[in-house]
Scaffold this active site. Sequence first.
Site, mmCIF file in Angstrom:
data_model
loop_
_atom_site.group_PDB
_atom_site.id
_atom_site.type_symbol
_atom_site.label_atom_id
_atom_site.label_comp_id
_atom_site.label_asym_id
_atom_site.label_seq_id
_atom_site.Cartn_x
_atom_site.Cartn_y
_atom_site.Cartn_z
ATOM 1 N N ARG A 128 -69.518 -6.375 -1.071
ATOM 2 C CA ARG A 128 -68.293 -5.436 -0.377
ATOM 3 C C ARG A 128 -68.803 -3.963 -0.793
ATOM 4 O O ARG A 128 -68.160 -3.260 -1.518
ATOM 5 C CB ARG A 128 -67.027 -5.810 -0.974
ATOM 6 C CG ARG A 128 -66.610 -7.310 -0.750
ATOM 7 C CD ARG A 128 -65.908 -7.124 0.625
ATOM 8 N NE ARG A 128 -65.720 -8.392 1.149
ATOM 9 C CZ ARG A 128 -64.517 -8.815 1.080
ATOM 10 N NH1 ARG A 128 -63.429 -8.039 0.580
ATOM 11 N NH2 ARG A 128 -63.966 -9.904 1.478
ATOM 12 N N GLN A 133 -70.015 -3.259 5.532
ATOM 13 C CA GLN A 133 -68.728 -3.461 6.163
ATOM 14 C C GLN A 133 -68.686 -4.055 7.538
ATOM 15 O O GLN A 133 -68.218 -5.003 7.872
ATOM 16 C CB GLN A 133 -67.939 -2.100 6.429
ATOM 17 C CG GLN A 133 -67.298 -1.921 4.927
ATOM 18 C CD GLN A 133 -66.506 -0.561 5.058
ATOM 19 O OE1 GLN A 133 -66.339 0.212 5.959
ATOM 20 N NE2 GLN A 133 -65.919 -0.169 4.074
ATOM 21 N N ASP A 136 -69.420 -7.937 7.312
ATOM 22 C CA ASP A 136 -68.588 -8.771 6.593
ATOM 23 C C ASP A 136 -67.652 -9.882 7.266
ATOM 24 O O ASP A 136 -67.002 -9.510 7.915
ATOM 25 C CB ASP A 136 -67.509 -7.665 5.780
ATOM 26 C CG ASP A 136 -66.607 -8.308 4.981
ATOM 27 O OD1 ASP A 136 -66.570 -9.664 4.500
ATOM 28 O OD2 ASP A 136 -66.103 -7.559 3.984
ATOM 29 N N SER A 139 -64.056 -10.566 6.278
ATOM 30 C CA SER A 139 -63.092 -9.658 6.782
ATOM 31 C C SER A 139 -62.660 -9.902 8.175
ATOM 32 O O SER A 139 -61.582 -9.906 8.727
ATOM 33 C CB SER A 139 -63.308 -8.299 6.502
ATOM 34 O OG SER A 139 -63.338 -7.791 5.111
ATOM 35 N N TYR A 236 -59.822 -4.805 -8.802
ATOM 36 C CA TYR A 236 -59.440 -6.296 -8.847
ATOM 37 C C TYR A 236 -58.231 -6.338 -9.857
ATOM 38 O O TYR A 236 -57.793 -5.421 -10.518
ATOM 39 C CB TYR A 236 -60.796 -7.092 -9.573
ATOM 40 C CG TYR A 236 -61.735 -6.874 -8.497
ATOM 41 C CD1 TYR A 236 -61.896 -7.911 -7.568
ATOM 42 C CD2 TYR A 236 -62.929 -6.179 -8.935
ATOM 43 C CE1 TYR A 236 -63.006 -8.176 -6.746
ATOM 44 C CE2 TYR A 236 -64.168 -6.235 -7.938
ATOM 45 C CZ TYR A 236 -63.979 -7.229 -6.907
ATOM 46 O OH TYR A 236 -65.043 -7.316 -6.056
#
Length: 388
Positions: A128, A133, A136, A139, A236
Amino acid sequence: MKVAIPKERRANERRVAASPDTIKKYKQLGLDVVVETGAGKEASIPDQAFADAGATIAPDEATALSDADIVLKVQRPLTEAEGGPDELALMKPGAMLVAILQPYQQRDQLQAYADAKVNAFAMELMPRITRAQSMDVLSSQANLAGYRAVVDAASEFGRAFPMMMTAAGTVPPARVMIMGVGVAGLQAIATARRLGGVVSATDVRPATKEQVQSLGATFVAVEDDEFKEAQTAGGYAKEMSPAYQEKQRTLIAETIKKQDIIVTTALIPGRKAPILVTEAMVRSMKPGSVLVDLAVEQGGNVEGSKPGEIVDIDGVKIVGHLNVPSRNAIDASMLYSKNLLNFLTPLIDKEKGLTINWDDEIIKGTALTRDGALVHPNFAAEPVAAKS
């Protein structure tokens, strides 16, 4: 250099790992592209569309994979042990396999890639980081899953979604709660709002509150001092105290009673999905309510959900559709194939062919096997020395 796109053979899989647009880009990179006949049928892409883009159409999988330098798939190869053809045996030693390989769930298959001397890359392990991006797959596919979850809920819901004012009376809007505000959750919020629902959402990360509110939904959480410190610098969630967890469960249980539709999206890589909705909570909902469990294939967020089934508990439906992104196969294939193109493009040199920098962060994050050895740090039995 040959790139092969075989037809997907696993149950409930309708996606394909290429589109006419990505094939054109591969051709511009100097690659020969071979597509197995029928590979795009379930995603409404006929063979002719691939051929018009410059691909060669192979009559069967063996022909497509023969001498392929790069094999692009959606799901991991079938094995004889699973009752299908041994797809891995059709790939030549040294071939690069790129797919969603489920290494945490299918650890036993990792050694098979190494034994076949196939260099396997798991796209769902993409780091990530900013420059990754566009690669990904989690996603891109979760975005569609969040959308489809709300559409599926609406189709099972026995009432209208938006408020309707008529001469005969007013139809109240559906009350929708999204549990887990990641990519899928955010898209579910946006979709439920577009359909006219009154939407709320919950997540253990404080930073998601602003995202939820920006989409016009209400954020639900016990917002005490502990909650405000519940996120690490890396974004997180921290583990909460038992006291906080109990307060949060009480709040969620009371909120769920008032909902018509719930969509759960919480997944933990390599672990069973956490239970967010207990059977007691399900039974507290009004008959006619609907829950969609997007984590059903990893154990489920809703107690009582079953993979591939719609379960009825006291008039409340729990929807456990398999492979939800594949239920929107056309768009899912388009996005997934673009993820693969973005991953491969930096690795292709028109003169030198495939040039992999094994020290690159993206390669280190996704490579499972190399030259007959398990190399990913999460799965290799012993550290593997860097090769020149």
